[in-house]
Write an enzyme that holds these catalytic residues in place. Sequence first.
Site, short mmCIF file in Angstrom:
data_model
loop_
_atom_site.label_atom_id
_atom_site.label_comp_id
_atom_site.label_asym_id
_atom_site.label_seq_id
_atom_site.Cartn_x
_atom_site.Cartn_y
_atom_site.Cartn_z
N GLU A 38 0.86 -1.19 0.00
CA GLU A 38 0.00 0.00 0.00
C GLU A 38 0.89 1.24 0.00
O GLU A 38 1.77 1.37 0.84
CB GLU A 38 -0.91 0.02 1.23
CG GLU A 38 -1.73 1.29 1.39
CD GLU A 38 -2.54 1.66 0.16
OE1 GLU A 38 -2.32 2.77 -0.36
OE2 GLU A 38 -3.37 0.83 -0.28
N GLY A 54 -7.42 1.28 3.34
CA GLY A 54 -8.87 1.39 3.28
C GLY A 54 -9.41 1.88 1.97
O GLY A 54 -10.60 1.75 1.69
N GLY A 55 -8.57 2.50 1.14
CA GLY A 55 -8.99 2.93 -0.18
C GLY A 55 -9.93 4.11 -0.17
O GLY A 55 -10.09 4.82 0.82
N THR A 56 -10.58 4.33 -1.31
CA THR A 56 -11.45 5.49 -1.50
C THR A 56 -12.59 5.52 -0.51
O THR A 56 -12.89 6.55 0.09
CB THR A 56 -12.01 5.49 -2.94
OG1 THR A 56 -10.93 5.63 -3.86
CG2 THR A 56 -12.99 6.64 -3.14
N CYS A 57 -13.27 4.39 -0.34
CA CYS A 57 -14.46 4.36 0.51
C CYS A 57 -14.18 4.89 1.90
O CYS A 57 -14.88 5.75 2.42
CB CYS A 57 -14.99 2.93 0.60
SG CYS A 57 -16.39 2.74 1.72
N HIS A 69 -46.44 -2.82 7.67
CA HIS A 69 -47.01 -1.47 7.61
C HIS A 69 -46.66 -0.74 8.92
O HIS A 69 -46.72 -1.34 9.99
CB HIS A 69 -48.52 -1.54 7.45
CG HIS A 69 -49.20 -0.20 7.56
ND1 HIS A 69 -49.24 0.69 6.52
CD2 HIS A 69 -49.81 0.40 8.62
CE1 HIS A 69 -49.87 1.79 6.91
NE2 HIS A 69 -50.23 1.63 8.19
#
Length: 459
Positions: free
Chosen positions: A34, A39-42, A441
């Site tokens: 890395e 963790g990347g973009t998210c 409902h």
Amino acid sequence: MTQRFDAIIIGAGQAGPPLAGRLTAAGRSVALVERHLFGGTCVNTGCMPTKALVASAYAAHLASRSADLGIVINGPIRVDPAALKARQRAIAETARGNVERWLKGMAGCTVIEGHARFTGPREVAVGAQRLTAPLIVIDVGGRAAVPDLPGIGTVPFLTNSSLLQLDRVPEHLVVVGGSYIGLEFAQMYRRFGARVTVVERGARLVGREDPEISDAIAEILRAEGIALRLGAECVRLMPHPDGVAVGVTCTEGAPEIVGSDLLLAVGRVPNTGDLGLDAAGIVTDARGYIAVGDDLQTAVPGVYALGDCNGRGAFTHTAYNDFEIVAANLLDGQSRRVSDRVPGYALYIDPPLGRVGLTETEARAGGRSILVGTRPMRRVGRAVEKGETAGLMKVVADAETQEILGAAILGTGGDEAVHGILDMMNAGAPYPTLQWAVPIHPTVSELIPTVIGEMRPRS
């Protein structure tokens, strides 16, 4: 000296770390590389921080209309920009730290921080280190596209990443790009108190949606005071004493917009240009996305591309599903394919849009005989009770096979309610099966069988 592993994973986004977990649990040695943020973009600049801001914007909006619900707030509603930033950054940083600690504590996983480049089909260099493995997985994600607009080099601008670093509310935010990312930021900053103008090249917002959905989204945003400049075929950027001047060629409206801040939200590009893919024989398309087969394998056997960089999905959930497909095929003896995936996504304006499968336009283009059912949210009891009646529900089915082809729920809870249809599509159930369900409902979901029961041919 070259280090040998059973697998090399490049990138710690949504697909790479869980695959490392599966591989190491199966007794395989893994090197995970890395170069920036775990963790990347998210985690860092996408879902988590932006949806934290969406939640704050919803709270501000709800407070501003509290009197409609019989609640009196004495005094003006005030937004604390520094607190907004601190909250979303804390959420992102906590998640990032969790991913990093998990990987670095994973038995059998060697975490290497640096920039990986291919030097051959089975070899990767990270600085002076040389790594080799029979299995290599690319999970490098993407970033905001910066279009070559006239004047782009003469003005300051923001992207989805840099906007998250602001600890102030812009006086007037001009958003170039009327699609998913741009509209989310447009609405949230309008609710934080900014003037907002959205500039979109197309004739309508979010052009991949059906016209009635696009029109309803535009109506929602205009009702909150967001200015929309559609049909902006020629966009020019110029410095201005008050910020940035945006020249537009539209069918109506002033030819120039002056904003304090400019956000570019015109799409994404994959982070594949500096990986040395040519040295490995890995093929990309004209936009830089790595070409993969239905099993997510590249042109080089044993090399896979997962997540945003493969062009087969641009979401956290599709990236994670990429991991599931590869793990199932490599470790569980299965034959899972990307083409089996039922596409779904959401637009997180308020109210949100939940989408699954084909639009009506796409279904018609395929030459099918279709049925369409719609219902405005003002005729959904749960929406009326909440005082949130903007939007509509829509379901599309094949008239001959009874297959559910797609749905759109633009309205309160739409991002959750649409999963009832997504699940039925995954199960391959015909629409009458869902028509005779007995939902709870009061919910938004309870009207899905009603909409299905009212589906009719539409010319």
